[in-house]
Design a protein around this motif. Structure first.
Motif, short mmCIF file in Angstrom:
data_model
loop_
_atom_site.label_atom_id
_atom_site.label_comp_id
_atom_site.label_asym_id
_atom_site.label_seq_id
_atom_site.Cartn_x
_atom_site.Cartn_y
_atom_site.Cartn_z
N ILE A 13 0.83 -1.20 0.00
CA ILE A 13 0.00 0.00 0.00
C ILE A 13 0.87 1.25 0.00
CG2 ILE A 13 -1.58 1.39 1.41
CD1 ILE A 13 -2.84 -1.33 2.31
N ARG A 14 1.86 1.30 0.90
CA ARG A 14 2.71 2.48 0.97
C ARG A 14 3.48 2.69 -0.33
NH1 ARG A 14 4.29 5.85 4.97
NH2 ARG A 14 6.14 7.09 4.51
N GLY A 15 3.97 1.60 -0.91
CA GLY A 15 4.73 1.71 -2.17
C GLY A 15 3.87 2.25 -3.30
N VAL A 16 2.62 1.76 -3.40
CA VAL A 16 1.72 2.23 -4.45
C VAL A 16 1.37 3.70 -4.24
CG1 VAL A 16 -0.57 1.98 -5.48
CG2 VAL A 16 0.77 -0.05 -4.94
N VAL A 17 1.07 4.07 -3.00
CA VAL A 17 0.70 5.46 -2.71
C VAL A 17 1.88 6.39 -3.01
CG1 VAL A 17 0.01 7.10 -0.92
CG2 VAL A 17 -1.07 4.85 -1.04
N LEU A 140 -18.26 -9.85 -4.68
CA LEU A 140 -17.57 -10.56 -3.60
C LEU A 140 -18.41 -11.73 -3.10
CD1 LEU A 140 -16.37 -7.41 -1.60
CD2 LEU A 140 -15.00 -8.79 -3.19
N SER A 141 -17.73 -12.77 -2.66
CA SER A 141 -18.44 -13.93 -2.10
C SER A 141 -19.11 -13.55 -0.79
CB SER A 141 -17.44 -15.07 -1.84
OG SER A 141 -16.85 -15.51 -3.05
N LYS A 142 -20.41 -13.83 -0.71
CA LYS A 142 -21.16 -13.50 0.49
C LYS A 142 -20.69 -14.33 1.67
CE LYS A 142 -25.77 -11.77 -0.55
NZ LYS A 142 -27.21 -12.10 -0.56
N GLY A 143 -20.60 -13.69 2.83
CA GLY A 143 -20.27 -14.40 4.05
C GLY A 143 -18.81 -14.70 4.23
N LEU A 144 -17.98 -14.35 3.26
CA LEU A 144 -16.55 -14.65 3.34
C LEU A 144 -15.79 -13.61 4.17
CD1 LEU A 144 -14.35 -16.62 2.26
CD2 LEU A 144 -14.04 -15.04 0.33
N ARG A 145 -16.30 -12.37 4.16
CA ARG A 145 -15.58 -11.28 4.83
C ARG A 145 -16.55 -10.44 5.66
NH1 ARG A 145 -14.21 -11.33 -0.61
NH2 ARG A 145 -12.01 -11.67 -1.17
N THR A 146 -16.00 -9.72 6.61
CA THR A 146 -16.77 -8.72 7.36
C THR A 146 -16.88 -7.46 6.50
OG1 THR A 146 -14.80 -7.73 8.36
CG2 THR A 146 -15.85 -9.58 9.54
N ARG A 147 -17.70 -6.54 6.96
CA ARG A 147 -17.81 -5.25 6.24
C ARG A 147 -16.45 -4.57 6.15
NH1 ARG A 147 -21.21 -1.17 3.86
NH2 ARG A 147 -19.79 0.59 3.60
N GLU A 148 -15.71 -4.56 7.22
CA GLU A 148 -14.39 -3.92 7.22
C GLU A 148 -13.46 -4.59 6.22
OE1 GLU A 148 -10.79 -2.61 10.28
OE2 GLU A 148 -12.43 -3.87 10.99
N GLN A 149 -13.52 -5.91 6.14
CA GLN A 149 -12.66 -6.64 5.21
C GLN A 149 -13.07 -6.36 3.76
OE1 GLN A 149 -13.30 -10.53 6.87
NE2 GLN A 149 -11.37 -10.50 8.04
N GLU A 150 -14.37 -6.27 3.50
CA GLU A 150 -14.82 -5.94 2.15
C GLU A 150 -14.40 -4.52 1.77
OE1 GLU A 150 -18.72 -8.86 1.58
OE2 GLU A 150 -19.01 -6.69 1.63
N ASP A 151 -14.46 -3.61 2.74
CA ASP A 151 -14.01 -2.26 2.48
C ASP A 151 -12.51 -2.23 2.18
OD1 ASP A 151 -15.02 0.76 2.87
OD2 ASP A 151 -12.96 0.61 3.62
N THR A 152 -11.75 -3.08 2.89
CA THR A 152 -10.30 -3.16 2.65
C THR A 152 -10.02 -3.64 1.23
OG1 THR A 152 -9.83 -3.63 4.98
CG2 THR A 152 -8.14 -4.25 3.39
N VAL A 153 -10.71 -4.69 0.80
CA VAL A 153 -10.51 -5.21 -0.56
C VAL A 153 -10.86 -4.15 -1.60
CG1 VAL A 153 -11.34 -6.89 -2.26
CG2 VAL A 153 -10.83 -7.63 0.07
N SER A 154 -12.01 -3.48 -1.42
CA SER A 154 -12.41 -2.46 -2.39
C SER A 154 -11.43 -1.29 -2.39
CB SER A 154 -13.83 -1.97 -2.11
OG SER A 154 -13.93 -1.37 -0.83
N SER A 155 -10.88 -0.96 -1.24
CA SER A 155 -9.89 0.12 -1.14
C SER A 155 -8.61 -0.25 -1.86
CB SER A 155 -9.60 0.45 0.33
OG SER A 155 -10.73 0.96 0.98
N GLN A 156 -8.18 -1.50 -1.70
CA GLN A 156 -6.96 -1.97 -2.38
C GLN A 156 -7.12 -1.91 -3.90
OE1 GLN A 156 -6.76 -5.79 -0.54
NE2 GLN A 156 -5.60 -5.09 1.25
N LEU A 157 -8.27 -2.36 -4.38
CA LEU A 157 -8.49 -2.37 -5.83
C LEU A 157 -8.66 -0.95 -6.37
CD1 LEU A 157 -10.79 -5.50 -6.18
CD2 LEU A 157 -8.41 -5.28 -6.85
N LEU A 158 -9.24 -0.06 -5.57
CA LEU A 158 -9.36 1.34 -5.98
C LEU A 158 -7.97 1.97 -6.09
CD1 LEU A 158 -11.35 3.69 -6.58
CD2 LEU A 158 -11.07 4.36 -4.20
N LEU A 159 -7.12 1.69 -5.12
CA LEU A 159 -5.76 2.22 -5.14
C LEU A 159 -5.02 1.73 -6.39
CD1 LEU A 159 -4.30 4.01 -3.06
CD2 LEU A 159 -3.19 1.95 -2.20
N LYS A 160 -5.19 0.47 -6.71
CA LYS A 160 -4.55 -0.10 -7.90
C LYS A 160 -5.08 0.57 -9.17
CE LYS A 160 -3.33 -4.59 -9.91
NZ LYS A 160 -3.49 -6.05 -9.77
#
Length: 392
Positions: A13-17, A140-160
């Motif tokens: 994350i830091r490297g990409v930013v 995203l697969s339902k039930g695989l992640r918490t809301r915070e984890q789904e937000d983390t994944v979406s944030s990572q892909l947005l950064l990319k």
């Protein structure tokens, strides 16, 4: 996630930013329903002011409607993400330094919430640059992640996605599982297509930064000489140079409106022919779609517009406001409220050379008009006269 993976992800994350912040791109982000962590990552690494012009989270229904200017058929959809990215791109054009590459980012998501969702957990993210529109659809697969984890994944892909739009490296890191679904689509635009979008009003302006001159990073004001420039001549160039020396700090720009108040719009080929003159002269030019100064003021707030005395005669004449003196004051006061000023050069008006002091400027507007002394500049020739003399 293991401690080792967490450390690796933090480093990624830091490297990409850092790579994004080192790029010249300036970004506006409109995010709704997820990817909130991406803002924190962008802002927490030094250099954010190089990248982020504005970030808006239209979370309530009314905020979302006001951002889009309409009620969307679907809040969470590919079309809405693309519209958000285009709005962000146009906003970025208005806020950025002239000629700096702009990235508009749109994100809309429907992620895990406190109550079970009937539909998919999904999000759409889109980036718009001058010549490219990219959009990703992720389920995203339902039930695989918490809301915070789904937000983390979406944030990572947005950064990319931002890194890709800025054309900086973002080493491949797997953010999705095999049960998640992702689809990416990219559309490229030619210069002709960009100009067609401009004429149609989809994008607000396009900058051609032919100038090799450099200006201080604190200079935000544009010093704009508007006209048809058919042709561009030495008088235009000299006028903008003198106006820039009077203003001090700022970005000198020529500006052509592709749309005319009382004539058909310029064609793409006509616009490109005009642009060639500025490329040859090495001067920055903006192509817009606003023929009226009160609209230009909205497009370029805080700018100094360089005009001739003949234009002043029209600006303060109620005839051009339906004969309504109050309307004239209201329109020009609107230009004043957004920080615009007018630098006035002497011109022949009905066969008589006139300067600013020859006009009766309303008292409330006097401080927004600045005279260019006749001993520093006077223009006795026009593009029309040049065309007549050359038979073109």
């Amino acid at each position: 996630m293991s401690v080792e993976k967490t450390i690796m992800m933090d480093a990624w994350i830091r490297g990409v930013v850092e790579a994004i912040h080192s790029a010249p791109n300036q970004t506006v982000l409109y995010l709704a329903g997820g990817a909130s962590q991406a803002l924190g990552w962008l802002m927490s690494v030094p250099g954010a002011s190089n990248t982020v012009l504005e970030a808006v989270v239209p979370y309530s229904r009314m905020s979302f409607i006001q951002l889009l200017g309409k009620i969307p058929s679907q809040h969470c959809s590919r079309q809405t993400a693309e519209e958000m990215a285009l709005l962000a791109y146009n906003r970025g054009l208005k806020l950025s330094r002239p000629g700096d590459p702009v990235v508009g980012v749109g994100f809309t998501g429907s992620l895990a919430s406190s109550r079970p969702k009937l539909g998919d957990h999904r999000f759409y993210l889109s980036t718009r640059t001058s010549d490219r529109l990219s959009v990703s659809t992720v389920t995203l697969s339902k039930g695989l992640r918490t809301r915070e984890q789904e937000d983390t994944v979406s944030s990572q892909l947005l950064l990319k996605a931002i890194a890709n739009a800025c054309k900086v490296p973002a080493a491949s890191v797997s953010h999705l599982t095999e049960s998640d679904m992702s689809d990416e689509h990219e559309t490229h635009f030619s210069e002709d297509q960009e100009l067609e979008q401009l004429i149609d009003g989809k994008i607000c302006f396009k900058v051609y930064p032919f100038s090799s001159e450099t200006y201080t990073s604190t200079a935000e004001r544009k010093i704009i000489l508007s006209g048809s420039f058919d042709p561009l001549h030495e008088g235009h160039i000299k006028l903008l140079e003198v106006a820039t020396s009077i203003c001090g700090n700022g970005y000198p720009c020529f500006e052509i409106s592709s749309v005319n108040a009382d004539k058909p719009p310029l064609s793409v080929s006509q616009i490109k022919d005009r642009i060639k003159q500025f490329e040859k002269a090495g001067k920055r030019v903006i192509i817009s779609n606003q023929p009226f100064f009160y609209k230009k003021a909205e497009l370029f707030p805080g700018s100094a517009f360089v005009i001739g005395a003949d234009t002043v005669a029209r600006l303060i004449n109620p005839k051009y406001y339906g004969g309504d003196y109050g309307k004239m004051l209201e329109v020009l006061d609107g230009c004043k409220r957004v920080g615009c000023t007018f630098l006035v050069g002497g011109r022949n008006v009905d066969g008589v050379f006139k300067v600013l002091e020859d006009f009766d400027i309303p008292e409330t507007l006097k401080d927004m008009f600045v005279s260019i002394p006749a001993d520093r500049f006077r223009m006795d020739v026009s593009s029309t006269e040049i065309r007549k003399s050359t038979g073109s």
